[in-house]
Scaffold this motif. Structure first.
Motif, PDB file in Angstrom:
ATOM      1  N   ALA A 292      20.857 -11.956 -32.477  1.00  0.00           N
ATOM      2  CA  ALA A 292      20.440 -11.509 -31.147  1.00  0.00           C
ATOM      3  C   ALA A 292      20.324 -12.681 -30.178  1.00  0.00           C
ATOM      4  CB  ALA A 292      19.107 -10.771 -31.244  1.00  0.00           C
ATOM      5  N   TYR A 293      20.766 -12.459 -28.931  1.00  0.00           N
ATOM      6  CA  TYR A 293      20.647 -13.501 -27.905  1.00  0.00           C
ATOM      7  C   TYR A 293      20.108 -12.907 -26.609  1.00  0.00           C
ATOM      8  CZ  TYR A 293      25.415 -11.713 -26.937  1.00  0.00           C
ATOM      9  OH  TYR A 293      26.500 -10.915 -26.705  1.00  0.00           O
ATOM     10  N   ASP A 294      19.577 -13.779 -25.777  1.00  0.00           N
ATOM     11  CA  ASP A 294      18.948 -13.397 -24.508  1.00  0.00           C
ATOM     12  C   ASP A 294      19.999 -12.854 -23.530  1.00  0.00           C
ATOM     13  OD1 ASP A 294      18.069 -14.605 -21.551  1.00  0.00           O
ATOM     14  OD2 ASP A 294      16.417 -13.741 -22.703  1.00  0.00           O
ATOM     15  N   ASP A 295      19.603 -11.868 -22.748  1.00  0.00           N
ATOM     16  CA  ASP A 295      20.529 -11.256 -21.791  1.00  0.00           C
ATOM     17  C   ASP A 295      20.757 -12.119 -20.559  1.00  0.00           C
ATOM     18  OD1 ASP A 295      20.872  -9.025 -23.369  1.00  0.00           O
ATOM     19  OD2 ASP A 295      19.249  -7.899 -22.423  1.00  0.00           O
ATOM     20  N   VAL A 296      19.967 -13.174 -20.386  1.00  0.00           N
ATOM     21  CA  VAL A 296      20.104 -14.024 -19.206  1.00  0.00           C
ATOM     22  C   VAL A 296      20.816 -15.339 -19.535  1.00  0.00           C
ATOM     23  CG1 VAL A 296      18.885 -15.238 -17.360  1.00  0.00           C
ATOM     24  CG2 VAL A 296      18.057 -13.008 -18.144  1.00  0.00           C
ATOM     25  N   ASN A 297      20.281 -16.069 -20.527  1.00  0.00           N
ATOM     26  CA  ASN A 297      20.914 -17.367 -20.863  1.00  0.00           C
ATOM     27  C   ASN A 297      21.841 -17.281 -22.075  1.00  0.00           C
ATOM     28  OD1 ASN A 297      19.306 -17.389 -23.164  1.00  0.00           O
ATOM     29  ND2 ASN A 297      17.822 -18.846 -22.347  1.00  0.00           N
ATOM     30  N   PHE A 298      21.848 -16.111 -22.744  1.00  0.00           N
ATOM     31  CA  PHE A 298      22.772 -15.834 -23.855  1.00  0.00           C
ATOM     32  C   PHE A 298      22.610 -16.801 -25.034  1.00  0.00           C
ATOM     33  CE2 PHE A 298      24.851 -14.786 -19.777  1.00  0.00           C
ATOM     34  CZ  PHE A 298      24.740 -13.407 -19.861  1.00  0.00           C
ATOM     35  N   MET A 299      21.398 -17.346 -25.175  1.00  0.00           N
ATOM     36  CA  MET A 299      21.055 -18.166 -26.331  1.00  0.00           C
ATOM     37  C   MET A 299      20.154 -17.343 -27.263  1.00  0.00           C
ATOM     38  SD  MET A 299      22.711 -20.931 -25.779  1.00  0.00           S
ATOM     39  CE  MET A 299      22.041 -22.268 -26.778  1.00  0.00           C
TER      40      MET A 299
END
Length: 384
Positions: A102-109
């Motif tokens: 899973a990754y963040d929807d804003v920074n994609f990390m």
């Protein structure tokens, strides 16, 4: 008779078991994940017998279906010395692969469970493998689509956690195709990177992979060893079976014994000392993979033959001296030392060297009869 057959069968099974790599199943209690994860670990064939030897680590995500093809190829390639024997560590994921990546929807990390899984591998799993097994300081990560994207996050650690990355049809997070090419030039440690797709791969993944390839190709350098395959007719799943052996072959090309092609295209065209080529090859193996391997008989024969053909007599003497030290009970070093001395204009020393190996073990085409023939020929030519 039945008892004899049973004993024979048991003996055969025992021999077969000894010749195979060992699979270990473990349950790892992770504090980072707050749960237990199943691991599947393959140890090399000689792990229990060769207690001084250390081994690279290959971490396989999606081990529910990726472990066997990776472990099988590693065992096969290492059996033929096309790569070092390695410890293969599979992380069983199943449906948890999506939460793990899973990754963040804003920074994609990585975020939430993805961030925990990121730390689980780096802070728990690899230290555990290092502490409980004999490991070399060389690690590779393998992933497919969603998990192939995930292994790339370790490139952004300083230094990167893994030395090698095998990306099989990666399902790249947004911005990853731009971030990786931007990150690579800043990495100062040797990094191996393999990328694969197929002409019948999932269309979006294939296009993004080809786009990433176009950005990575110009970055090849001494520190960045990059390879790409686009397999004709391969689907998202069938490409895996073709990509894994290709990746291992390319990543470990320097480790392989000197080939006929390398002999003709490199050794026979060298003006610099061929003995240095041999020393450099094994220094690279030590520096890259953390392995201090003995020089193979094959590589001694290849470089010595090339030095003889090029009339590099001092170089041949150096190679022969190394062989005498490494294989003192065989005729290998003495044979090439005799040839070197003969080429350097010291026939009497050459004759004595050939004669002195009469009680040693024969190697390949180098027989005792051949050694004595060489000595007799010198004796006849010079009247000793």
């Amino acid at each position: 008779m039945k008892r004899l057959l049973l004993l024979s069968a048991c003996f055969f099974i025992s021999l077969t078991t000894l010749a195979q790599s060992k699979i270990i199943y473990e349950e790892f209690a992770s504090t980072r994940l707050d749960e237990t994860r199943k691991l599947k670990i393959q140890l090399p064939r000689d792990y229990e017998e060769n207690t001084e030897k250390v081994y690279p680590i290959i971490v396989v995500l999606d081990a529910n279906y990726l472990f066997e093809p990776v472990a099988g190829n590693v065992d096969y390639f290492s059996y033929w010395e096309d790569m070092p024997e390695s410890i293969v560590v599979g992380i069983m994921q199943g449906d948890s692969r999506y939460d793990d990546g899973a990754y963040d929807d804003v920074n994609f990390m990585p975020e939430d469970k993805g961030a925990d899984f990121f730390e689980f591998i780096g802070l728990e799993l690899l230290p555990y493998i290092d502490n409980n097994f004999r490991t070399a300081q060389f690690t590779i990560a393998v992933g497919h689509d969603f998990t192939a994207n995930f292994i790339n996050y370790y490139l952004f650690k300083d230094p990167p956690l893994f030395n090698g990355y095998i990306n099989l049809s990666p399902d790249l997070a947004p911005m990853m195709a731009e971030r990786i090419p931007e990150r690579i030039p800043a990495i100062t440690t040797k990094t191996f990177y393999y990328l694969a797709t197929g002409t019948d791969d999932i269309k979006d993944l294939m296009e993004l992979t080809i786009e990433l390839d176009a950005a990575l190709k110009p970055l090849k350098s001494d520190n960045f060893d990059y390879h790409f395959d686009n397999f004709d007719g391969a689907t998202h799943y069938s490409l895996v079976a073709r990509a894994i052996p290709s990746a291992l072959e390319k990543m470990f090309s320097v480790y392989r014994p000197i080939s006929k092609q390398e002999f003709s295209e490199k050794l026979l065209k060298m003006d610099t000392p061929i003995s240095q080529y041999l020393l450099d090859k094994y220094k690279v193996i030590e520096d890259l993979f953390g392995l201090t391997n003995p020089i193979r008989v094959n590589d001694f024969v290849a470089t010595a033959t090339a030095a003889e053909k090029k009339k590099q007599w001092e170089s041949l003497r150096t190679i022969a001296s190394l062989a005498q030290k490494q294989y003192p009970d065989t005729v290998l070093g003495d044979y090439y030392m005799g040839l070197a001395l003969e080429g350097l204009g010291e026939p009497k020393k050459a004759m004595r060297t050939f004669q002195g190996a009469f009680d040693k073990e024969e190697v390949d085409f180098i027989t005792i009869d051949l050694m004595l023939e060489k000595a007799d020929k010198i004796k006849e030519d010079f009247g000793y």
